[in-house]
Design an enzyme around this catalytic site. Sequence first.
Site, mmCIF file in Angstrom:
data_model
loop_
_atom_site.group_PDB
_atom_site.id
_atom_site.type_symbol
_atom_site.label_atom_id
_atom_site.label_comp_id
_atom_site.label_asym_id
_atom_site.label_seq_id
_atom_site.Cartn_x
_atom_site.Cartn_y
_atom_site.Cartn_z
ATOM 1 N N TYR A 1 -7.186 0.882 1.752
ATOM 2 C CA TYR A 1 -6.392 1.037 0.526
ATOM 3 C C TYR A 1 -6.966 0.210 -0.614
ATOM 4 C CZ TYR A 1 -2.842 3.564 3.204
ATOM 5 O OH TYR A 1 -2.170 4.492 3.967
ATOM 6 N N ARG B 1 5.032 15.928 5.071
ATOM 7 C CA ARG B 1 5.893 14.973 4.358
ATOM 8 C C ARG B 1 7.176 15.647 3.888
ATOM 9 N NH1 ARG B 1 0.870 12.350 0.947
ATOM 10 N NH2 ARG B 1 0.453 10.526 2.265
ATOM 11 N N THR C 1 2.594 12.957 -2.105
ATOM 12 C CA THR C 1 2.753 11.560 -1.682
ATOM 13 C C THR C 1 4.218 11.176 -1.510
ATOM 14 O OG1 THR C 1 0.717 10.983 -2.865
ATOM 15 C CG2 THR C 1 2.210 9.168 -2.313
ATOM 16 N N ASN D 1 6.102 7.570 4.254
ATOM 17 C CA ASN D 1 5.729 8.986 4.130
ATOM 18 C C ASN D 1 4.877 9.519 5.276
ATOM 19 O OD1 ASN D 1 3.416 7.677 3.378
ATOM 20 N ND2 ASN D 1 3.159 8.728 1.424
ATOM 21 N N PHE E 1 3.170 -2.385 -5.140
ATOM 22 C CA PHE E 1 3.689 -1.989 -3.827
ATOM 23 C C PHE E 1 2.743 -2.369 -2.686
ATOM 24 C CE2 PHE E 1 1.472 1.821 -5.479
ATOM 25 C CZ PHE E 1 0.593 2.092 -4.436
ATOM 26 N N GLU F 1 -13.687 6.499 4.345
ATOM 27 C CA GLU F 1 -12.616 6.108 5.268
ATOM 28 C C GLU F 1 -13.010 6.343 6.727
ATOM 29 O OE1 GLU F 1 -9.074 8.100 3.808
ATOM 30 O OE2 GLU F 1 -9.218 7.071 1.882
ATOM 31 N N HIS G 1 -1.186 9.697 6.468
ATOM 32 C CA HIS G 1 -2.237 9.490 5.461
ATOM 33 C C HIS G 1 -3.317 10.541 5.654
ATOM 34 C CE1 HIS G 1 -5.444 7.619 3.091
ATOM 35 N NE2 HIS G 1 -6.240 8.003 4.079
ATOM 36 N N LYS H 1 1.121 7.370 10.394
ATOM 37 C CA LYS H 1 1.512 5.984 10.118
ATOM 38 C C LYS H 1 2.585 5.529 11.119
ATOM 39 C CE LYS H 1 0.442 6.430 5.157
ATOM 40 N NZ LYS H 1 1.022 6.462 3.783
ATOM 41 N N ARG I 1 -4.801 17.913 2.764
ATOM 42 C CA ARG I 1 -3.896 17.399 1.724
ATOM 43 C C ARG I 1 -2.773 18.411 1.456
ATOM 44 N NH1 ARG I 1 -3.972 11.918 0.001
ATOM 45 N NH2 ARG I 1 -2.965 12.673 -1.887
HETATM 46 P P1 IDP Z 1 -1.548 9.279 -0.812
HETATM 47 O O1 IDP Z 1 -1.211 8.604 0.507
HETATM 48 O O2 IDP Z 1 -0.804 10.577 -0.980
HETATM 49 O O3 IDP Z 1 -3.027 9.424 -1.037
HETATM 50 P P2 IDP Z 1 -1.618 7.075 -2.725
HETATM 51 O O4 IDP Z 1 -1.220 7.166 -4.155
HETATM 52 O O5 IDP Z 1 -3.066 6.956 -2.409
HETATM 53 O O6 IDP Z 1 -0.979 8.341 -1.973
HETATM 54 O O7 IDP Z 1 -0.831 5.850 -2.105
HETATM 55 C C1 IDP Z 1 -1.171 5.365 -0.819
HETATM 56 C C2 IDP Z 1 0.100 5.052 -0.061
HETATM 57 O O8 IDP Z 1 0.767 3.959 -0.690
HETATM 58 C C3 IDP Z 1 1.148 6.182 -0.050
HETATM 59 O O9 IDP Z 1 0.906 7.150 0.947
HETATM 60 C C4 IDP Z 1 2.424 5.403 0.194
HETATM 61 O O10 IDP Z 1 2.539 5.056 1.585
HETATM 62 C C5 IDP Z 1 2.173 4.133 -0.594
HETATM 63 N N1 IDP Z 1 2.712 4.212 -1.946
HETATM 64 C C6 IDP Z 1 2.168 4.850 -3.021
HETATM 65 N N2 IDP Z 1 2.923 4.718 -4.115
HETATM 66 C C7 IDP Z 1 3.976 3.954 -3.728
HETATM 67 C C8 IDP Z 1 5.130 3.445 -4.434
HETATM 68 O O11 IDP Z 1 5.338 3.674 -5.618
HETATM 69 N N3 IDP Z 1 6.008 2.711 -3.679
HETATM 70 C C9 IDP Z 1 5.814 2.427 -2.365
HETATM 71 N N4 IDP Z 1 4.738 2.879 -1.681
HETATM 72 C C10 IDP Z 1 3.842 3.630 -2.358
HETATM 73 MG MG MG Z 2 -4.511 8.052 -1.410
#
Ligand code: IDP
Ligand code: MG
Length: 151
Positions: free
Chosen positions: A50, A103, A92, A113, A58, A127, A116, A10, A86
């Site tokens: 997404y 991470r 996450t 973070n 968010f 994707e 992705h 990212k 993963r």
């Molecule tokens: P992942 O990237 O580990 O699969 P997801 O739950 O799919 O996690 O969320 C996608 C992305 O959205 C996360 O990597 C993060 O950048 C962002 N994100 C997820 N939850 C939050 C939150 O509570 N606050 C801000 N950003 C979030």
């Molecule tokens: Mg995800």
Amino acid sequence: MMDRTFVMVKPDGVQRGIIGEVVSRFEAKGLKLIAARFEVLSEKRVNEQYTEHLEKPFFPSLKKYIMGGPCFLMVWEGRNVVSIVRTVIGATNPQEAAPGTIRGDFGIDIGRNVIHASDSPDSAEREIAIHFKSHELFSYTRIDEPVIYEY
Ligand code: IDP
Ligand code: MG
């Protein structure tokens, strides 16, 4: 055919100069890089990427974050690559991600973070198709494959 997954450094990861570190970790693991591109994602592709988060509170800040600079997009191949990647990237929320994960080693905030990766074989297929055309995915042999896999 080997399993494939979509991975993306990212904008914060790019700005912190860890593209090489990320690529090195996956290469060292024994995974094969079969596609890569450096670009700022369009709003359309961020929404597709997404899609399950479109209604989340968010999402507007996530979109601004992801479109805030160039991302480094990749497709990696290997046996069970989706779950392996993963595990290598970690939880996450970087605050909860184990040390030794990407991470866990490089992030602090959940909204920054660093990386992705697809969370299932189905989302990997979806994707990859969002970001790459089939002719952009390369097929080649890594000379260490016979010693990476038992069979
Ligand atoms: P992942 O990237 O580990 O699969 P997801 O739950 O799919 O996690 O969320 C996608 C992305 O959205 C996360 O990597 C993060 O950048 C962002 N994100 C997820 N939850 C939050 C939150 O509570 N606050 C801000 N950003 C979030
Ligand atoms: Mg995800």
